[in-house]
Design an enzyme around this catalytic site. Structure first.
Site, mmCIF file in Angstrom:
data_model
loop_
_atom_site.group_PDB
_atom_site.id
_atom_site.type_symbol
_atom_site.label_atom_id
_atom_site.label_comp_id
_atom_site.label_asym_id
_atom_site.label_seq_id
_atom_site.Cartn_x
_atom_site.Cartn_y
_atom_site.Cartn_z
ATOM 1 N N LYS A 245 24.002 49.288 41.285
ATOM 2 C CA LYS A 245 25.462 49.265 41.480
ATOM 3 C C LYS A 245 26.149 49.846 40.245
ATOM 4 O O LYS A 245 27.108 50.619 40.359
ATOM 5 C CB LYS A 245 25.944 47.844 41.773
ATOM 6 C CG LYS A 245 27.462 47.765 41.884
ATOM 7 C CD LYS A 245 27.974 47.228 43.186
ATOM 8 C CE LYS A 245 29.478 47.485 43.305
ATOM 9 N NZ LYS A 245 30.185 46.448 44.032
ATOM 10 N N ARG A 264 30.406 56.440 45.315
ATOM 11 C CA ARG A 264 30.581 55.011 45.557
ATOM 12 C C ARG A 264 30.755 54.675 47.037
ATOM 13 O O ARG A 264 30.439 53.580 47.472
ATOM 14 C CB ARG A 264 31.779 54.507 44.734
ATOM 15 C CG ARG A 264 31.925 53.017 44.753
ATOM 16 C CD ARG A 264 32.864 52.489 43.683
ATOM 17 N NE ARG A 264 32.852 51.026 43.754
ATOM 18 C CZ ARG A 264 33.408 50.221 42.864
ATOM 19 N NH1 ARG A 264 34.024 50.730 41.823
ATOM 20 N NH2 ARG A 264 33.349 48.915 43.003
ATOM 21 N N ASN A 268 29.411 51.613 51.088
ATOM 22 C CA ASN A 268 30.038 51.098 52.305
ATOM 23 C C ASN A 268 29.120 51.202 53.524
ATOM 24 O O ASN A 268 29.545 50.930 54.643
ATOM 25 C CB ASN A 268 31.346 51.839 52.582
ATOM 26 C CG ASN A 268 32.351 51.619 51.474
ATOM 27 O OD1 ASN A 268 32.406 50.533 50.893
ATOM 28 N ND2 ASN A 268 33.122 52.641 51.154
HETATM 29 N N1 LIG Z 1 34.609 43.465 45.213
HETATM 30 C C1 LIG Z 1 33.519 43.949 45.746
HETATM 31 O O1 LIG Z 1 33.006 44.980 45.326
HETATM 32 C C2 LIG Z 1 32.871 43.210 46.880
HETATM 33 C C3 LIG Z 1 31.583 43.561 47.284
HETATM 34 C C4 LIG Z 1 30.973 42.833 48.296
HETATM 35 C C5 LIG Z 1 31.652 41.793 48.899
HETATM 36 N N2 LIG Z 1 32.912 41.479 48.504
HETATM 37 C C6 LIG Z 1 33.650 40.353 49.121
HETATM 38 O O2 LIG Z 1 32.962 39.156 48.829
HETATM 39 C C7 LIG Z 1 33.264 38.186 49.834
HETATM 40 C C8 LIG Z 1 32.001 37.485 50.241
HETATM 41 O O3 LIG Z 1 31.451 36.832 49.145
HETATM 42 P P1 LIG Z 1 30.367 35.678 49.316
HETATM 43 O O4 LIG Z 1 29.353 36.095 50.293
HETATM 44 O O5 LIG Z 1 29.967 35.296 47.951
HETATM 45 O O6 LIG Z 1 31.179 34.531 50.056
HETATM 46 P P2 LIG Z 1 32.161 33.377 49.547
HETATM 47 O O7 LIG Z 1 32.897 33.770 48.362
HETATM 48 O O8 LIG Z 1 32.893 32.954 50.764
HETATM 49 O O9 LIG Z 1 31.156 32.190 49.168
HETATM 50 C C9 LIG Z 1 30.320 31.667 50.163
HETATM 51 C C10 LIG Z 1 30.297 30.136 50.180
HETATM 52 O O10 LIG Z 1 29.459 29.668 49.148
HETATM 53 C C11 LIG Z 1 30.121 28.656 48.380
HETATM 54 N N3 LIG Z 1 29.521 28.728 47.054
HETATM 55 C C12 LIG Z 1 29.734 29.658 46.091
HETATM 56 N N4 LIG Z 1 28.887 29.475 45.086
HETATM 57 C C13 LIG Z 1 28.133 28.394 45.400
HETATM 58 C C14 LIG Z 1 27.064 27.728 44.757
HETATM 59 N N5 LIG Z 1 26.552 28.159 43.610
HETATM 60 N N6 LIG Z 1 26.529 26.642 45.356
HETATM 61 C C15 LIG Z 1 27.000 26.214 46.545
HETATM 62 N N7 LIG Z 1 27.976 26.831 47.210
HETATM 63 C C16 LIG Z 1 28.535 27.909 46.647
HETATM 64 C C17 LIG Z 1 31.567 28.991 48.521
HETATM 65 O O11 LIG Z 1 32.363 27.844 48.304
HETATM 66 C C18 LIG Z 1 31.635 29.476 49.955
HETATM 67 O O12 LIG Z 1 31.738 28.387 50.831
HETATM 68 C C19 LIG Z 1 33.923 38.941 50.963
HETATM 69 O O13 LIG Z 1 35.293 38.628 50.991
HETATM 70 C C20 LIG Z 1 33.713 40.394 50.605
HETATM 71 O O14 LIG Z 1 34.743 41.223 51.084
HETATM 72 C C21 LIG Z 1 33.527 42.167 47.501
#
Ligand SMILES: NC(=O)c1ccc[n+]([C@@H]2O[C@H](COP(=O)([O-])OP(=O)(O)OC[C@H]3O[C@@H](n4cnc5c(N)ncnc54)[C@H](O)[C@@H]3O)[C@@H](O)[C@H]2O)c1
Length: 394
Positions: A245, A264, A268
């Site tokens: 990345k 980049r 996607n």
């Molecule tokens: N900015 C970027 O480049 C980028 C890239 C990929 C994804 N995203 C975004 O990221 C989001 C998804 O992120 P995600 O999959 O981490 O989901 P999320 O942020 O919803 O977290 C998932 C769940 O895990 C819980 N959680 C977090 N850490 C924990 C831990 N250590 N122990 C127990 N529970 C924990 C959270 O409370 C939540 O319920 C999406 O909104 C997506 O669009 C952004």
């Protein structure tokens, strides 16, 4: 402990930063803040905490200690129970109001500790508060470690009428450091953990073409290490994916490379299909193992299968390779089919809404071989339909 940590530099000139991966990474917080926020210990900071880590008492205590050691006066703390609905303008405003009330100054950082949602919204708050304050990203989900916390994309979803437009508002705002402490993952639910593997499979499908063949060739071993929840194996896997990345982001920070180059935008892959179904409710994945709404990683997993089938229908890849993608996705315990999807016509409409369209034309990333993908402008509708049909759309 130190020795099992790995550091990857994201090369972006004066905006470059290190990503530290491994057990104990969070303990580096005071050091990063001191070095990257004006050279002294700041008076205050804003800690944005994912409520999910509350279940991990040991890690929560480590976060609290690291945050306290990072400031002279106080850490304003706000806890967020994340969901795509909460990744909103209202939450952004709430954060900004807290920062204002707490009188956070220019060099005083935001510390984001959580999954991708917390990283995205806290990062966006940092990007906009007083036109930008530093942010340290401390991802606590596998997905946030391998993807969301690195690269500086921040933002929220936008509610338009009764639909939710994913990541429609945001900013590029590189963090001053990323601390991916794998000890956080101990409390992560199995389903959330698997969702992170979807972004790893996505990386494997583009990496060889980008000059990082090990990310492609090691995916089988990585998925096995992840399945075994080996701390050393997972640290190595995250480091490998962060390095990929980092390389992509250094080469094309703001996703401006022409589509012939890819840049980049290749990250996607699976997302144009995935975003169309991510915020839909009531889907049943893989005949009822679990039900929707999908997790982001699950939507990406289905999106990867759809993209592979679409590429197959266009003759970009041979039939067996499309099946191979589906097989790898399934081997990670991720969904490859969903029921309850809207009709293909509706789905194509939703894809058109995605912000990756250009000049009204659909723009998708499709694999061309195992490890290589490219941008395809205006794919034939027949192929897009075949992609949707492959994951179960009527
Ligand atoms: N900015 C970027 O480049 C980028 C890239 C990929 C994804 N995203 C975004 O990221 C989001 C998804 O992120 P995600 O999959 O981490 O989901 P999320 O942020 O919803 O977290 C998932 C769940 O895990 C819980 N959680 C977090 N850490 C924990 C831990 N250590 N122990 C127990 N529970 C924990 C959270 O409370 C939540 O319920 C999406 O909104 C997506 O669009 C952004």
């Amino acid at each position: 402990v130190e020795t099992t940590q790995k550091t990857i530099h994201v090369e972006l000139g004066t905006r470059g930063y290190d990503v530290v991966v491994g057990p104990g990474a969070i303990d580096r917080l005071p050091e990063v803040i001191r070095a990257r926020c004006g050279g002294t210990i700041p008076r205050r900071a804003m800690l944005v905490l994912d409520a999910g880590i509350g279940t991990n008492a040991e890690f929560s205590a480590q976060v609290a200690a690291a945050a306290m050691a990072s400031v002279r006066d106080r850490c304003i703390t706000l806890s967020i129970q994340p969901s795509e609905q909460v990744k909103s303008m209202e939450t952004l405003e709430r954060l900004l109001a807290e920062m204002t009330r707490g009188k956070l100054e220019r060099n005083e950082p935001v510390i984001a500790v959580g999954g991708g949602i917390v990283c995205d919204v806290a990062g966006f708050a940092a990007a906009t508060y007083r036109r930008g304050v530093p942010v340290v990203q401390c991802p606590t989900t596998l997905l946030a470690m391998v993807d969301a916390s690195v690269g500086g994309k921040t933002g929220v979803n936008l509610r338009v009428g009764d639909s939710l437009k994913k990541n429609m508002v945001g900013a590029f705002h590189q963090p001053v450091g990323v601390l991916a402490d794998v000890r956080a993952l101990k409390s992560l639910a199995e389903r959330e953990f698997r969702a992170g593997l979807a972004e790893c499979i996505k990386h494997a499908l583009i990496a060889r073409g980008l000059g990082a063949p090990e990310v492609t060739s090691e995916i089988g071993a990585d998925l096995a290490a992840a399945g075994a929840r080996s701390e050393i194996g997972i640290t190595a896997m995250i480091a490998r994916h962060v390095a990929l990345k980092a390389m992509v982001v250094s080469g094309d920070e703001r996703e401006e490379a022409p589509s012939t180059v890819g840049g980049r935008a290749l990250l996607n892959l699976g997302h144009t299909f995935g975003h169309a179904i991510e915020t839909l409710g009531d889907l049943i994945i893989d005949d009822s193992r679990s039900s929707g709404p999908l997790l982001h990683g699950e939507a990406v997993a289905l999106g990867l299968c759809a993209a592979a089938a679409c590429a197959g229908a266009m003759g970009l890849i041979a039939g067996p390779m499309a099946q191979e993608v589906t097989k790898v996705v399934a081997s990670a315990g991720l969904p490859t089919r969903a029921s309850g999807l809207p009709s293909i016509d509706v789905l194509i409409g939703l894809m058109q809404d995605d912000k990756k369209t250009s000049g009204g034309r659909l723009r998708v990333i499709l694999p061309t071989s195992w490890g290589e993908s490219r941008v395809v402008e205006g794919p034939p509708s027949r192929a897009v339909r075949a992609g949707w049909a492959a994951i179960g759309a009527p």
